[in-house]
Design a protein around this motif. Structure first.
Motif, mmCIF file in Angstrom:
data_model
loop_
_atom_site.group_PDB
_atom_site.id
_atom_site.type_symbol
_atom_site.label_atom_id
_atom_site.label_comp_id
_atom_site.label_asym_id
_atom_site.label_seq_id
_atom_site.Cartn_x
_atom_site.Cartn_y
_atom_site.Cartn_z
ATOM 1 N N CYS A 147 0.833 -1.209 0.000
ATOM 2 C CA CYS A 147 0.000 0.000 0.000
ATOM 3 C C CYS A 147 0.861 1.250 0.000
ATOM 4 N N CYS A 148 1.928 1.228 0.808
ATOM 5 C CA CYS A 148 2.824 2.394 0.894
ATOM 6 C C CYS A 148 3.508 2.645 -0.445
ATOM 7 N N LEU A 149 3.977 1.555 -1.095
ATOM 8 C CA LEU A 149 4.636 1.702 -2.386
ATOM 9 C C LEU A 149 3.679 2.234 -3.439
ATOM 10 N N SER A 150 2.439 1.697 -3.422
ATOM 11 C CA SER A 150 1.472 2.147 -4.427
ATOM 12 C C SER A 150 1.131 3.620 -4.228
ATOM 13 N N ASP A 182 -9.635 0.346 0.259
ATOM 14 C CA ASP A 182 -9.107 -1.018 0.270
ATOM 15 C C ASP A 182 -8.047 -1.148 -0.821
ATOM 16 N N CYS A 183 -6.784 -1.215 -0.422
ATOM 17 C CA CYS A 183 -5.709 -1.256 -1.406
ATOM 18 C C CYS A 183 -5.704 -2.561 -2.205
ATOM 19 N N CYS A 184 -6.458 -3.548 -1.760
ATOM 20 C CA CYS A 184 -6.575 -4.794 -2.517
ATOM 21 C C CYS A 184 -7.521 -4.634 -3.711
ATOM 22 N N ARG A 185 -8.355 -3.615 -3.673
ATOM 23 C CA ARG A 185 -9.220 -3.295 -4.809
ATOM 24 C C ARG A 185 -8.540 -2.174 -5.587
ATOM 25 N N CYS A 186 -7.620 -2.580 -6.436
ATOM 26 C CA CYS A 186 -6.650 -1.657 -7.032
ATOM 27 C C CYS A 186 -7.295 -0.525 -7.826
ATOM 28 N N LYS A 187 -8.343 -0.841 -8.594
ATOM 29 C CA LYS A 187 -8.942 0.183 -9.448
ATOM 30 C C LYS A 187 -9.559 1.302 -8.622
ATOM 31 N N SER A 188 -10.389 0.923 -7.648
ATOM 32 C CA SER A 188 -11.049 1.933 -6.816
ATOM 33 C C SER A 188 -10.050 2.682 -5.966
ATOM 34 N N TYR A 189 -9.107 1.967 -5.371
ATOM 35 C CA TYR A 189 -8.102 2.579 -4.502
ATOM 36 C C TYR A 189 -7.227 3.555 -5.291
ATOM 37 N N GLY A 190 -6.794 3.095 -6.466
ATOM 38 C CA GLY A 190 -5.950 3.959 -7.289
ATOM 39 C C GLY A 190 -6.665 5.194 -7.774
ATOM 40 N N LYS A 191 -7.956 5.061 -8.108
ATOM 41 C CA LYS A 191 -8.741 6.204 -8.576
ATOM 42 C C LYS A 191 -8.806 7.293 -7.507
ATOM 43 N N LYS A 192 -9.045 6.874 -6.261
ATOM 44 C CA LYS A 192 -9.151 7.837 -5.162
ATOM 45 C C LYS A 192 -7.847 8.610 -4.986
ATOM 46 N N TRP A 193 -6.733 7.902 -4.960
ATOM 47 C CA TRP A 193 -5.461 8.567 -4.700
ATOM 48 C C TRP A 193 -4.997 9.401 -5.874
ATOM 49 N N LEU A 194 -5.321 8.989 -7.095
ATOM 50 C CA LEU A 194 -4.961 9.806 -8.252
ATOM 51 C C LEU A 194 -5.726 11.130 -8.247
ATOM 52 N N ILE A 195 -7.012 11.070 -7.903
ATOM 53 C CA ILE A 195 -7.813 12.298 -7.815
ATOM 54 C C ILE A 195 -7.223 13.231 -6.761
#
Length: 263
Positions: free
Chosen positions: A3-6, A75-88
């Motif tokens: 999670c930290c790396l992502s 949930d960092c295991c749900r990569c698409k949703s997690y990544g979308k939030k942090w990119l925004i």
């Protein structure tokens, strides 16, 4: 660890932005060559007519704003949703999960757009509009000197609200509208921005909201509040789901409000 790396990778992808109030400073901001490039880009452009029609308002504190994001986005295991939030979040130049309030996010948007146009161009625009207004007032006085305007007509002229179609507006929230044109003289000259909400998913048959199927929710009331507080920047763009029971009444309300766009 993953999670930290992502999150570190997402920060690089989304962008890490410095204080935009210093972006045109030779000491702390752009180079002279970059500043010249920006000035050349604005050359010949009427900066009072720039409009961004797609900017989203988001929040994570339902108790304050009514906004929420689905738990999958944490949930960092749900990569698409997690990544979308942090990119925004990183695209806005800030971590919206850290504050205890949703205000820093839209305040950041205001800061970005207030500093979009170089300060010297803002000053030139205000001076030009002030000169035009002064010339118009002088011409009106000359016409009135030759007219037979009654006392009642003169009183009415001074008591009527200002014309919102005018390109020059003194700051007065009682009469401030949502028109694309209009420069508030005591605020920065900046692009007009259609601020968008995002309604919940609604059941087609019952018209009842389904939060468990909704990824991100930004209520129309919160969009309206933020636009009211920052009319020199934002134009109203609420989201109204056509399956909600009060859809028609909401559309009528925002039409009367002077809404610019419905998502």
């Amino acid at each position: 660890m993953g999670c930290c790396l992502s999150r570190c990778c997402i920060r690089k992808l989304g962008g890490e932005w410095a204080d935009v109030t210093k972006c045109y400073s030779n000491d702390a901001g752009l180079s002279e060559a970059a500043i010249k490039l920006v000035n050349d880009a604005f050359n010949g452009l009427d900066v009072t007519k720039i409009v961004d029609v797609h900017v989203h308002l988001i929040g994570l504190h339902p108790q304050e704003s009514g906004c929420y994001a689905h738990e999958n986005m944490d949930d960092c295991c749900r990569c698409k949703s997690y990544g979308k939030k942090w990119l925004i979040m990183q695209a806005s130049g800030m971590d919206i999960s850290a504050p205890d309030s949703d205000r820093p996010y839209y305040q950041r948007l205001v800061q970005l757009f207030e500093n979009y146009i170089p300060l010297h161009l803002q000053t030139e625009v205000k001076q030009q509009l002030a000169n035009e207004k002064g010339s118009a007032n002088l011409a009106e006085l000359r016409v009135n000197d030759d007219s037979t305007q009654s006392d009642e007509e003169e009183k009415k002229a001074f008591s009527d609200p200002p014309d919102l179609s005018s390109p020059l507006l003194e700051r007065d929230d009682r009469h401030a509208g949502y028109g694309v044109q209009g420069v508030f003289m005591d605020r920065p000259v900046c692009p007009k921005v259609v601020l968008l909400g995002l309604d919940q998913v609604y059941n087609k048959e019952t018209g009842i909201a389904e939060p468990h199927n909704t990824s991100v929710y930004t209520p129309e009331s919160y969009v309206e509040q933020v636009c009211d507080e920052n009319r020199h920047v934002f134009l109203l763009g609420p989201s109204i789901n056509p399956y909600r029971k009060d859809c028609l009444s909401k559309l009528e309300y925002f039409k009367n409000k002077g809404c610019n766009l419905i998502k």
